[in-house]
Design an enzyme around this catalytic site. Structure first.
Site, short mmCIF file in Angstrom:
data_model
loop_
_atom_site.label_atom_id
_atom_site.label_comp_id
_atom_site.label_asym_id
_atom_site.label_seq_id
_atom_site.Cartn_x
_atom_site.Cartn_y
_atom_site.Cartn_z
N HIS A 111 0.82 -1.21 0.00
CA HIS A 111 0.00 0.00 0.00
C HIS A 111 0.85 1.26 0.00
O HIS A 111 1.94 1.31 0.57
CB HIS A 111 -0.98 0.01 1.17
CG HIS A 111 -0.36 -0.11 2.53
ND1 HIS A 111 -1.09 -0.38 3.65
CD2 HIS A 111 0.92 0.00 2.95
CE1 HIS A 111 -0.30 -0.42 4.70
NE2 HIS A 111 0.93 -0.19 4.30
N ASN A 112 0.35 2.27 -0.70
CA ASN A 112 0.99 3.59 -0.80
C ASN A 112 2.37 3.57 -1.47
O ASN A 112 3.12 4.53 -1.37
CB ASN A 112 1.10 4.27 0.56
CG ASN A 112 -0.24 4.71 1.10
OD1 ASN A 112 -0.88 3.95 1.83
ND2 ASN A 112 -0.69 5.90 0.72
#
Length: 351
Positions: A245-246
């Site tokens: 994620h991210n």
């Protein structure tokens, strides 16, 4: 399907800089230099195999401009800037013949939300599920059993192969290719340890794939905890890759099979990650860096770095260590022998 390309048709596709010789053969196959037979096309993509060109019986050979040999009778040499690229262009034509996109339209078994907008030139295959608010662009091909979640956006000229999943709110721009089983927008792996238990952290961001991205079979890209997980323009990701994620990946990167990138790491443009490389979280991998296969990266890399090993170190230094490792058994034997001699000298001196 059997190939059938004349020499003239192949020349139109690969656009040679020049040529030598001629052939009347119809090309019906593609083979390596050593295994090619009359009627085959071959190429010199690696200088390692240069000596095999003179002996090949391929009817057409794609060669770099600096090759100086002469073709055999009924054989044609086509000189191109990069033989591998020229072959790829020919294979793209073959691919179109082998797997043509079906006519535009929606298969009767597909489940389509009433407010989804699907361009009239797009194709939706059997048993696909398209949820509310989805937009699918012109000439995009969605194959069987794909899932497109609520409010997702798919651009033009994309190809989503069977069982691809694009989750809620994710964005796929133009000319993106997703191989079988790709998952875009699964939850990021986020938990906080509170009062003796792991409490899930909601993942409310999305994933954005820029133009011309390709993702290999069964790779997974996690949605962001907040904001976006981003894959930059022209980046190619191999099979069985995990992107956390991210993560933000720049333009024209190559991520090889089974590599893993932990959350909130930034990978700048033109980076190459070898197979099974592991990148820790919250790092920056500088522009143009190369990470060798099975390398573990746990600190930032400056632009242009070339690293190997786990934990990683400069490639040439790691190679020296690998050479020295092979000498360790002999080194221990020599040390043992020196200790024996030293002990004998000590006893002799004492006497």
């Amino acid at each position: 399907m059997q190939l059938a390309f004349s020499a003239a048709e192949i020349a139109v596709i690969v656009q040679p800089l020049s040529s030598k010789g001629s052939t009347s053969a119809t090309v019906q196959g593609i083979a390596s230099l050593s295994s090619a037979r009359p009627g085959d096309l071959s190429f010199l993509g690696n200088p390692k195999y240069k000596t095999e060109v003179a002996a090949t019986t391929a009817s057409i050979v794609l060669l770099p401009p600096d090759y100086t040999g002469e073709p055999a009778p009924d054989q044609q040499f086509l000189f191109v800037e990069k033989p591998s690229v020229a072959l790829a262009r020919l294979c793209a034509r073959i691919e179109q013949l082998l797997w043509p996109k079906p006519a535009p339209g929606i298969h009767p078994t597909a489940v389509i939300a009433a407010d989804a907008h699907i361009d009239a030139s797009a194709t939706i295959g059997p048993m696909c599920v398209i949820e509310e608010g989805v937009v699918i662009g012109a000439r995009t091909h969605v194959q069987a059993q794909a899932f497109i979640g609520r409010n997702a956006r798919i651009g033009a000229d994309c190809w989503l192969m069977p069982r691809v999943s694009v989750s809620t709110e994710c964005v796929i721009k133009d000319r993106v290719r997703l191989q079988v089983g790709v998952i875009i927008g699964s939850d990021g792996f986020g938990y906080e340890f509170m009062q003796g238990r792991h409490e899930k952290v909601p993942q409310v961001g999305n994933v954005v794939l820029e133009n011309d991205v390709e993702i290999g079979a069964n790779s997974t890209l996690d949605r962001a905890r907040f904001s976006r997980t981003v894959i930059g323009e022209g980046t190619k990701i191999d099979n069985l890759v995990q992107i956390g994620h991210n993560v933000v990946i720049g333009k024209h990167c190559l991520i090889c099979a089974q590599a893993g990138v932990s959350g909130s790491t930034t990978i700048e443009d033109y980076v190459v990650l070898g197979g099974q490389a592991g990148i820790a979280g919250h790092l920056t991998i500088g522009k143009g860096s190369k990470v060798d296969g099975q390398t573990g990266v746990n600190s930032d890399l400056a632009p242009g770095s070339f690293v190997k090993g786990s934990p990683c170190m400069p490639y040439n230094l790691e190679q020296r260590f690998n050479v020295l490792k092979k000498k360790l058994p002999d080194l221990f034997k020599r040390v043992d022998a020196l200790e024996t001699v030293a002990e004998e000298l000590k006893k002799s001196s004492a006497a």
